[in-house]
Design a protein around this motif. Structure first.
Motif, PDB file in Angstrom:
ATOM      1  N   GLU A 154       1.058   0.189   6.976  1.00 19.48           N
ATOM      2  CA  GLU A 154      -0.022   0.765   6.166  1.00 19.48           C
ATOM      3  C   GLU A 154      -0.180  -0.008   4.860  1.00 19.48           C
ATOM      4  O   GLU A 154      -1.289  -0.186   4.367  1.00 19.48           O
ATOM      5  CB  GLU A 154       0.282   2.238   5.871  1.00 19.48           C
ATOM      6  CG  GLU A 154       0.144   3.099   7.103  1.00 19.48           C
ATOM      7  CD  GLU A 154      -0.461   4.452   6.776  1.00 19.48           C
ATOM      8  OE1 GLU A 154       0.310   5.372   6.538  1.00 19.48           O
ATOM      9  OE2 GLU A 154      -1.697   4.556   6.739  1.00 19.48           O
ATOM     10  N   LEU A 165      -4.828   4.458  15.290  1.00 13.97           N
ATOM     11  CA  LEU A 165      -5.153   3.826  14.015  1.00 13.97           C
ATOM     12  C   LEU A 165      -6.623   3.449  14.020  1.00 13.97           C
ATOM     13  O   LEU A 165      -7.054   2.645  14.844  1.00 13.97           O
ATOM     14  CB  LEU A 165      -4.296   2.573  13.813  1.00 13.97           C
ATOM     15  CG  LEU A 165      -4.582   1.763  12.565  1.00 13.97           C
ATOM     16  CD1 LEU A 165      -4.092   2.471  11.329  1.00 13.97           C
ATOM     17  CD2 LEU A 165      -3.951   0.394  12.668  1.00 13.97           C
ATOM     18  N   LEU A 203      -4.358   6.422   9.885  1.00 16.06           N
ATOM     19  CA  LEU A 203      -3.315   6.493  10.913  1.00 16.06           C
ATOM     20  C   LEU A 203      -3.047   7.955  11.219  1.00 16.06           C
ATOM     21  O   LEU A 203      -2.751   8.734  10.310  1.00 16.06           O
ATOM     22  CB  LEU A 203      -2.041   5.809  10.406  1.00 16.06           C
ATOM     23  CG  LEU A 203      -0.870   5.759  11.364  1.00 16.06           C
ATOM     24  CD1 LEU A 203      -1.160   4.852  12.535  1.00 16.06           C
ATOM     25  CD2 LEU A 203       0.379   5.281  10.657  1.00 16.06           C
TER      26      LEU A 203
END
Lengths: 71, 213
Positions: free
Chosen positions: B90, B19, B104
């Motif tokens: 997210e 990430l 991501l």
């Protein structure tokens, strides 16, 4: 990125690359034009598989502002 | 945190993710730390285990985002046991105003992590190829005169002494006369060459930095 037209194999195939990292800007930049566009396959000399990897990496790097969309 | 266990699990089953997050660069240190802790919590809540964390610090953005031209880059490498919680993670990141961008990515199975230092200072394979390619054309210019490959080897050394005559040519006559004065000369000339090399390298490095940014 005009490539030597006598060399048959793409250079990522030579090194047997499985993945192109979007964080590795130095590796990606040669496959962009001076206007930061993606160099087409017939200039880059890459095989389809690796061209797609490069394109994906460039798009990711663009999104994260590592390389510009337009210069 | 039993690191060996984590590694074993990584190798066997779990998918690796990474990430990348860009935070606002104008936050204070405490605020950024707080935000980082928040993000770590998000990952942990999504059943992720961070196995590496790479802080790139403040960097120039390639283009303006939300009227910002700088961003604080962080990358978290983690393994996940259940991927269904990622959506929520997210969502949280998109809501968070201090997070300018996030990305991501599922890393490939045999992904070898590279730190920022490796990415920045190791010249890409292509670059080194290019330098090599630049050198041969000069030789190629010589080629047509003699098509056979062997003369090339003979000619190459003939060119080399032109650059560094002191190393090969000077010692022989100097040794006959006096060894003492010859030595300092050699050292001086080699020093000059090394200085030139270092200067050239520093010059060559600058444009790279500009290109990157």
């Amino acid at each position: 990125m005009a490539r030597n037209k006598y060399s048959k194999q793409c250079e990522f195939c030579d090194s047997d690359a499985q993945y192109v990292d979007y964080k590795n800007v130095k590796a990606i930049m040669p496959f962009t034009t001076k206007y930061a566009k993606i160099v087409p396959k017939y200039y880059s000399g890459l095989c389809l598989r690796h061209q797609k990897m490069i394109a994906r990496a460039i798009k990711r790097a663009r999104f994260m502002a590592l390389i510009p969309f337009v210069k | 945190m039993s690191s060996t266990d984590v590694q074993n699990v990584q190798n066997e089953e779990l998918e690796k993710y990474e990430l990348m997050v860009i935070l606002m660069a104008n936050l204070s240190q405490d605020d950024t730390e707080k935000e980082l802790i928040k993000i770590k919590k998000l990952i942990n809540d999504a059943t992720g285990e961070i196995y590496h964390e790479d802080v790139w610090d403040v960097r120039d953005l390639a283009y303006m985002i939300n009227k910002q031209d700088k961003g604080y880059y962080v990358i978290y490498y983690f393994t996940l046991s259940e991927s269904k919680h990622l959506v929520e993670m997210e969502r949280e990141l998109t809501i968070n105003n201090t997070v300018i961008r996030h990305l991501l990515v599922k890393s490939p199975r045999n992904y070898k992590m590279k730190k920022l230092a490796d990415l920045e200072f190791s010249t890409g394979d292509r670059r080194t190829h290019r330098v090599d390619k630049d050198a041969p054309p000069e030789v190629k210019g010589v080629k047509p005169v003699s098509s056979a490959p062997r003369p090339r080897a003979e000619r190459a050394p003939a060119h080399v002494p032109a650059h560094t005559p002191a190393v090969h040519a000077a010692p022989a006559p100097a040794k006959v006369a006096t060894t003492a004065p010859a030595a300092p000369k050699e050292i001086k000339k080699t020093m000059d060459i090394s200085d030139l090399d270092s200067q050239l390298e520093s010059l060559l490095d600058d444009p790279d930095i500009n290109i990157k940014l």
